[in-house]
Write an enzyme that holds these catalytic residues in place. Structure first.
Site, PDB file in Angstrom:
ATOM      1  N   GLU A  38      -2.053  -8.781   3.684  1.00 28.87           N
ATOM      2  CA  GLU A  38      -2.064  -9.106   5.113  1.00 28.87           C
ATOM      3  C   GLU A  38      -3.422  -8.913   5.763  1.00 28.87           C
ATOM      4  O   GLU A  38      -3.580  -9.158   6.968  1.00 28.87           O
ATOM      5  CB  GLU A  38      -0.999  -8.264   5.834  1.00 28.87           C
ATOM      6  CG  GLU A  38      -1.390  -6.824   6.153  1.00 28.87           C
ATOM      7  CD  GLU A  38      -1.322  -5.841   4.995  1.00 28.87           C
ATOM      8  OE1 GLU A  38      -1.209  -4.637   5.254  1.00 28.87           O
ATOM      9  OE2 GLU A  38      -1.413  -6.279   3.831  1.00 28.87           O
ATOM     10  N   HIS A  91      -3.735  -5.122   0.123  1.00 25.10           N
ATOM     11  CA  HIS A  91      -3.329  -5.589   1.448  1.00 25.10           C
ATOM     12  C   HIS A  91      -3.393  -7.117   1.531  1.00 25.10           C
ATOM     13  O   HIS A  91      -4.405  -7.685   1.960  1.00 25.10           O
ATOM     14  CB  HIS A  91      -4.219  -4.968   2.531  1.00 25.10           C
ATOM     15  CG  HIS A  91      -3.941  -3.526   2.789  1.00 25.10           C
ATOM     16  ND1 HIS A  91      -2.908  -3.104   3.593  1.00 25.10           N
ATOM     17  CD2 HIS A  91      -4.540  -2.407   2.322  1.00 25.10           C
ATOM     18  CE1 HIS A  91      -2.886  -1.778   3.632  1.00 25.10           C
ATOM     19  NE2 HIS A  91      -3.863  -1.333   2.865  1.00 25.10           N
ATOM     20  N   CYS A 114       0.835  -1.200   0.000  1.00 20.60           N
ATOM     21  CA  CYS A 114       0.000   0.000   0.000  1.00 20.60           C
ATOM     22  C   CYS A 114       0.875   1.258   0.000  1.00 20.60           C
ATOM     23  O   CYS A 114       1.496   1.577  -1.005  1.00 20.60           O
ATOM     24  CB  CYS A 114      -0.986  -0.035   1.157  1.00 20.60           C
ATOM     25  SG  CYS A 114      -2.319   1.181   0.981  1.00 20.60           S
TER      26      CYS A 114
END
Length: 251
Positions: A223, A221, A121
């Site tokens: 994650e 993202h 990001c």
């Protein structure tokens, strides 16, 4: 734990450890950053976590000097002066100029030394700016993040098409993937040596990589808790592969 990765040092570089004026946003960022650390440890990396705004750029350089690989994670907008922009744009967030300076220097050092680097990001945007690129300061279309919702609902799910033959496509094993993103800025002019490695359905760049250095950035993202389970693991494995390739060459 994968013993193959043991003794490799990964440094996860975030923006700050304290946002007392934005507790909900800070809590969301901490969930995401903690997942990067946890996934890397599960893979066997020795992980250090550093907040770039909490130290001087010189100390950040020192604290990351022994890293075998780096991950620069998400957070606030980059200070516009670093890419020739101005303040006062729509959707502008807080800026941490010290973090920007330190992280930009890390990217430039990683490029010079061949240190594997993954940007997530904001991390992608730092890579682009560090290598001379610019940013579109605001997009607000409902694809790249959900708008007018609480922070817990901000992540938008959408498709991404990876460039055939890209490092990312090789790491993830396919060219069409589903991702979760939450950003309002995007790459404009690519930095020196960077190529687009993925696009969203609207044609905007969703990932980039360097044409000769082991540097990759994703705008989404991996994650996020609801992202496909293997995405982050595969990207971290790509860092390990880049490290091993570099080590073989140096040997």
């Amino acid at each position: 734990m994968n013993e193959e990765f043991t003794n490799r040092m990964l440094v996860v570089v975030e923006v700050t450890t304290a946002r007392p004026d934005r507790p909900a946003y800070h809590a969301k960022v901490q969930v995401l950053n903690s997942r990067v650390v946890a996934e890397a440890k599960t893979a066997g990396w020795s992980v250090t976590r550093v907040a770039a705004a909490d130290v001087t750029p010189a100390d950040l350089s020192r604290l990351t000097a022994d890293a075998d690989a780096l991950v620069i994670v998400g957070g606030e907008d980059i200070t516009p002066s670093y890419y020739g922009g101005t303040t006062g744009y729509e959707g502008e967030t807080a800026h941490f100029a010290i973090a920007d300076e330190g992280q930009i220097a890390l990217v430039q050092r990683a490029f010079a030394l061949g240190t594997p680097l993954l940007g997530i990001c904001r991390g992608l945007q730092i890579i682009n700016v560090a290598l001379g690129g610019t940013l579109v300061q605001h997009i607000d279309d409902g694809i790249h993040k959900n708008v007018d919702v609480s922070i817990d609902q901000i992540l938008s799910t959408h498709d991404v098409t990876l460039a055939t033959g890209s490092t990312l496509a090789s790491s993830l094993g396919r060219v069409d993937i589903s991702v979760q993103s939450a950003h309002h800025q995007i790459v404009d002019r690519l930095g020196a040596g960077l190529v687009a490695a993925a696009h969203a359905p609207d044609g905007l760049i969703e990932a980039l990589e360097h044409d000769s250095a082991p540097i990759v950035g994703v705008q989404w993202h991996p994650e996020a808790p609801d992202s496909p389970a293997d995405q982050l693991a595969l990207l971290l494995a790509g860092l390990a592969a880049a490290h091993d390739s570099r080590t073989r060459v140096e040997a």
